[in-house]
Design an enzyme around this catalytic site. Structure first.
Site, PDB file in Angstrom:
ATOM      1  N   CYS A  78      -4.196   6.972  -2.340  1.00 29.45           N
ATOM      2  CA  CYS A  78      -3.389   6.045  -1.551  1.00 29.45           C
ATOM      3  C   CYS A  78      -3.408   6.366  -0.062  1.00 29.45           C
ATOM      4  O   CYS A  78      -3.482   5.467   0.779  1.00 29.45           O
ATOM      5  CB  CYS A  78      -1.964   6.026  -2.069  1.00 29.45           C
ATOM      6  SG  CYS A  78      -1.198   7.644  -2.148  1.00 29.45           S
ATOM      7  N   HIS A  80       3.630   8.713  -3.103  1.00 25.67           N
ATOM      8  CA  HIS A  80       2.794   7.585  -2.701  1.00 25.67           C
ATOM      9  C   HIS A  80       2.862   7.443  -1.185  1.00 25.67           C
ATOM     10  O   HIS A  80       3.809   7.918  -0.548  1.00 25.67           O
ATOM     11  CB  HIS A  80       3.314   6.314  -3.393  1.00 25.67           C
ATOM     12  CG  HIS A  80       2.372   5.164  -3.311  1.00 25.67           C
ATOM     13  ND1 HIS A  80       1.052   5.233  -3.669  1.00 25.67           N
ATOM     14  CD2 HIS A  80       2.560   3.870  -2.917  1.00 25.67           C
ATOM     15  CE1 HIS A  80       0.466   4.071  -3.496  1.00 25.67           C
ATOM     16  NE2 HIS A  80       1.358   3.209  -3.030  1.00 25.67           N
ATOM     17  N   ASP A 130       0.645  -2.475   0.967  1.00 22.40           N
ATOM     18  CA  ASP A 130       0.165  -1.336   0.178  1.00 22.40           C
ATOM     19  C   ASP A 130      -1.282  -1.592  -0.231  1.00 22.40           C
ATOM     20  O   ASP A 130      -1.551  -2.334  -1.175  1.00 22.40           O
ATOM     21  CB  ASP A 130       1.039  -1.135  -1.053  1.00 22.40           C
ATOM     22  CG  ASP A 130       0.662   0.139  -1.791  1.00 22.40           C
ATOM     23  OD1 ASP A 130      -0.295   0.817  -1.351  1.00 22.40           O
ATOM     24  OD2 ASP A 130       1.316   0.463  -2.791  1.00 22.40           O
TER      25      ASP A 130
END
Lengths: 673, 326
Positions: free
Chosen positions: A415, A459, A475
């Site tokens: 991520c 995250h 995201d």
């Protein structure tokens, strides 16, 4: 005469009872073992070695260590502290030194004072362990440790001639159990005050998100299945894909690392919510101030305040499980309309030369798209459509232009890589954008209905600012691995990635149903433990006491303390004294003292120094009774009173009473004659 | 003997007033049952250090905001409170009784036998007793309900010695507190003079003027007559024969050693205490040599006798010479 004084004088050189020594050596191991997780194995080795030496002394094989050995041990311990890489005045350094002192004191412990010192240090070492770990299992373990240490203290006050550690342990256990009710009363009522001064903290050995983010950091966090925090929703719970637990905002990028940057002035934007999500968070210790919450958050706990970048912060570092109430409005806007200039400058700063290829790519993309929305869409589209991979084990990108290497060469990342690339490109295009770190998702525990967020849920994502929407979450991970956001980490991982996780993580992720439900049960116990014990701070306390006592006045709290404390001590008193009250004196003694009283009335008082049989002998000779007449009574008296090995019952007692009465008549007769 | 002199501070401060108050509070009695009326309890130095440790722990809990560190501190504090009850209970209900007080000579140890009885049920541990001038002994009441403890106190002076109040104390179970009491069991033991050994003086052959000796080999036996030599007692000169013959003749008596001695205060040298010591030594020596002996102390006269009972009577008189107290 063989002087017993002389004998006793030899015993004056005090020896610690062997009972106590044995218990202390057990206690030392019990107390040090949990530190295996936090301290250098070298240090533990020094501790256990001194314990072993002391055992050899105990067995009479070795002598106490000489000065040289002691010096070597001290040097070895200090070397161990240095080798373990503990920096400065941290909690690890303090506890290391404490354990060294403890171990070395044990080895040369000789007299009573030494023993007490070791015992008190043990209690200290037990308490300090709770600064590292306050789980319910650790609490139960340390309760046992306290019993063992207390047993050593009991042993110090028992008769030396008996080596019966089990007796000491049993008594210590009884003492601790009987102390528990009072402990609970004080625990509930003792006022909790704010920290008085700042204290040495543990080195960042705790896992969790940090204020510096290098791509790969979060990937390593996925190796840990430790809980980060638990959330109890009051009412409605949003779907998993909406659960972005915002904790940190990274505004500075330099040489591949994202940093939080200088602190913004604490002029927090006013957030006042009428409705929205209501929930309580039980955060595991992070030793940092930052807290995690859903956007847009308003704190419901006094010691929590919002920051300029819409995060929540605690007024003190979170050293223990910290419970805070939050109200969040998912529709709330962050900085809509006009972005203050200092924030615009801060959130668009970028060095375009650091990743020249990506700068080039972003500039041409900006020319093609022209708007922030379209630009972002284009980037996400290329992630989604081109060959990009989501993996926990990306190739290492090192040296200059790490984002270039990722975007153009490796094309595989976690991520942080994707969010980092997106923010970089947005900033090159002059659009305010920043990296946000926190956790995403969480597992629902069906038993208690709470969410647990673990370290592997860590995250990172991006935020883009536009006048109409303010800061909006983007995201890119959702583009490369939509399953990560919708179903959690496991769904997004390849088989190779999953094999790198721990067994527990896999079980939690859902490989084995039975193990999974067992772990859920454990988790629900842990939640209650954290809720009522570990997270029991001033806020929780005043809430509970208000519901129990009504208005909180010092007088009421004092009364409750007195009442509860008194009650719990009365229970102990009853346990201690119950049996005694109902039992009479020694029956033989009772019979004799009645006899002596009757004789005193007849004019034969007993002399203070006379034993029962001595008294009878004297009176008999005074009156002129023969030995044959009193011998039986005397023998009987001595046996029943002083010979514990002779068993006797009612028949013997009755006979003695008859004999005494007969003797009394004889004496009366003798006296009148 | 630091164990006894190490009185905790309330006593040291209150001092003599304490003992006056104690006499009212715990009146002398040959048998005493310990209860809240006569048991005192106070933290020991270890107890104070322990409290300091608790304060440190609470400080740590405050600064680290660690609930379980609070819990440890509170648990240890509660332990302290529970121990108060335990320590008190350990003494409470104990019955003390003086069983025997064995006499001794000055400079030796007097043996007092004290019987400690615990109530049925809960066993007691770590109970110590002793006199301030002696050494503390442990009473073992773990497996049995009664224990007799022999306590030794150095005999100071001839006569009855009162060792004072007996200290009964316990630090059980954790040593954080001390429960104690001072009981007066009316203990007193007879102290005989310190024996001084010497030969029996020659003149100690009995009071001849009383002539109650029937022994045919008594020292009065006439044996022979010989010429006077300077130094012979003038009593022995036969004046009738001198009147007849101008020769000084003396009677010679058989100087058999009289088997029955008379120990007379007037026959030994030194101050009164020294005289009593010498007589004590002689009484012991005579008994060891199986010789009958009598005692003459001023107006008191004990006819000669032999055996332990006789020796005890003699020693008792020697011990109490000059005292009115019996």
């Amino acid at each position: 005469m063989d002087s017993p004084k002389g004998k006793a004088a030899l015993g004056v050189a005090y020896q610690i009872p062997r009972n106590t020594l044995a218990l202390l050596m057990i206690a030392q191991v019990v107390v040090i073992v949990p530190y295996l997780l936090h301290l250098s194995p070298w240090l533990i080795a020094v501790g256990l070695f001194s314990g072993y030496w002391r055992t050899r002394v105990y067995q009479g094989v070795w002598d106490y260590p000489g000065r040289l050995v002691k010096a070597v041990l001290v040097v070895a311990s200090i070397a161990a502290v240095v080798l373990s890489g503990i920096e400065g005045f941290s909690l690890e350094a303090v506890s290391s030194l404490l354990i060294i002192a403890f171990a070395l004191k044990l080895i040369e412990m000789k007299n009573r004072r030494d023993a007490y010192l070791v015992i008190f240090l043990s209690y200290f070492v037990i308490a300090i362990q709770f600064l590292f770990d306050q789980s319910i299992l650790m609490a139960l373990y340390e309760l046992v440790a306290i019993v063992v240490v207390t047993a050593a203290m009991v042993g110090l006050n028992q008769l030396h001639t008996q080596v019966r550690p089990l007796v000491s342990l049993k008594l210590a256990g009884a003492l601790v159990v009987q102390a528990l009710p009072f402990t609970i009363v004080v625990f509930l009522l003792f006022p909790r005050i704010a920290p008085l001064w700042s204290v040495p903290l543990p080195n960042s050995s705790t896992t969790g998100i940090s204020d510096e983010l290098t791509p790969g950091d979060i990937a390593s966090l996925t190796q840990s299945d430790e809980p980060a925090f638990r959330v109890i929703f009051d009412g409605e719970r949003p779907p998993s894909s909406e659960l972005y637990w915002r904790g940190l905002v990274y505004s500075e990028f330099d040489q591949g690392t994202w940093r939080v940057g200088p602190r913004l002035l604490p002029q927090a934007p006013r957030v006042s919510l009428e409705d929205g999500l209501r929930y309580a968070v039980l955060l595991e210790p992070t030793f940092r101030n930052w807290l995690f919450a859903l956007d847009l958050a308003e704190p419901g706990t006094n010691s929590v305040r919002p920051t300029r970048d819409f995060r929540l912060e605690a007024s003190e570092p979170v050293l223990s499980v910290f419970r805070y109430e939050v109200r969040s409005d998912p529709r709330g806007l962050l900085d809509p309309g006009v972005l203050p200039e200092f924030i615009r400058i801060r959130e668009t700063a970028i060095d375009p030369t650091s990743n020249p290829r990506l700068t080039e790519f972003a500039r041409s993309l900006w020319q093609q798209t022209g708007s922030a929305v379209a630009f972002t869409e284009a980037v996400l589209r290329s992630i989604r459509q081109e060959e990009y991979f989501y993996t926990l084990q990306p190739p290492t990108y090192t040296g200059a232009g790490t984002i270039d290497q990722f975007w153009f060469d490796g094309r595989a990342g976690f991520c942080t890589h994707y969010a980092g690339a997106l923010v970089y490109m947005l900033r090159v295009a002059g659009i305010p954008a920043r990296m946000v770190g926190g956790y995403q998702g969480g597992e629902l525990n069906p038993i208690t209905g709470h969410l647990i967020i673990r370290q592997y849920d860590a995250h990172a994502w991006a935020e883009v600012w536009q006048p109409e929407t303010g800061w909006q979450r983007v995201d890119p991970t959702a583009a490369v691995a939509p399953a990560r956001i919708e179903q959690g980490l496991s769904a997004a991982l390849s088989a190779a990635d999953r094999s790198s996780l721990s067994i527990f993580s896999n079980a939690r992720i859902g490989d084995w149903a039975i193990a999974g439900s067992l772990l859920e049960l454990i988790d629900s116990v842990e939640l209650r433990w954290n809720l009522w014990v570990v997270g029991f701070d001033g806020n929780v306390q005043s809430g509970l006491l208000k519901s129990l006592l009504g208005e909180l006045t010092p007088a009421r709290v004092g009364m409750a303390m007195l009442g509860g404390g008194g009650l719990s001590l009365i229970v102990v008193l009853i346990v201690l004294f119950w049996r005694r009250r109902t039992l009479p004196r020694h029956p033989v003694e009772l019979a004799f003292s009645r006899f002596a009283a009757r004789l005193a009335a007849q004019g034969y008082p007993r002399r203070p120094e006379e034993s029962p049989s001595g008294f009878v002998t004297r009176i008999a000779s005074q009156v002129g009774l023969s030995d044959a007449q009193v011998g039986g009574v005397i023998a009987e008296l001595d046996t029943l009173l002083y010979n514990p090995s002779v068993a006797w019952g009612n028949a013997e007692l009755k006979q003695l009473k008859r004999q005494l009465r007969r003797l009394q008549f004889r004496l009366a007769f003798g006296a009148t004659r | 003997m630091s164990s006894v002199d190490g009185r905790t501070f309330p006593e040291r401060i209150i001092g003599s007033r304490f003992s006056a108050w104690l006499d009212k509070r715990v009146p002398p009695s040959p048998q005493i049952t310990l209860s809240q009326r006569n048991i005192f309890i106070f933290p020991t130095r270890t107890g104070f250090v322990f409290s300091g440790l608790l304060l440190l722990l609470i400080l740590g809990a405050v600064n680290y905001q660690a609930s379980l560190v609070y819990a440890v501190a509170f648990l240890l504090g509660s332990l302290f409170l529970v121990t108060i009850l335990y320590t008190f209970q350990n003494l409470s209900g104990l019955q003390l009784e003086l069983v025997n007080a064995r006499p001794g000579f000055v400079g030796e140890d007097l043996e007092f036998t004290v019987r400690v009885v615990r109530p049925q049920g809960k066993s007691r541990e770590g109970i110590q007793l002793g006199w301030p001038s002696g050494i503390m002994q442990w009473a073992e009441l773990l497996d049995k309900e009664a224990d007799t403890v022999r306590l030794y106190v150095e005999a100071q002076r001839r006569g009855y010695q009162d060792p004072g109040r007996l200290l009964v104390e316990t630090y059980f179970p954790l040593g954080l507190l001390r429960a104690w009491t001072w009981v007066d069991l009316n203990a007193r033991a007879l102290v005989y003079p310190k024996p001084v050994f010497q030969d029996f003086p020659i003149s100690q052959q009995g009071p001849r003027d009383e002539g109650q000796l029937i022994d045919p080999f008594g020292s009065e036996d006439f044996r022979d007559i010989r010429e006077y030599r300077p130094g012979d007692p003038t009593k022995h000169i036969i004046w009738r024969s001198y009147a007849r013959s101008d020769e000084l003749m003396v009677k010679q008596y058989a100087s058999f050693v009289e088997p029955r001695l008379w120990l007379n205060l007037d026959d030994v040298s030194g101050g009164i205490e020294e005289k009593l010591s010498r007589l004590t030594g002689m009484a012991l020596k005579a008994t060891r040599q199986d010789r009958e002996f009598g005692l003459k102390l001023g107006n008191l006269k004990l006819s000669p006798g032999l055996g332990d009972a006789h020796l005890e009577t003699v020693l008792r008189e020697l011990a109490l010479y000059g005292f009115t107290e019996r």
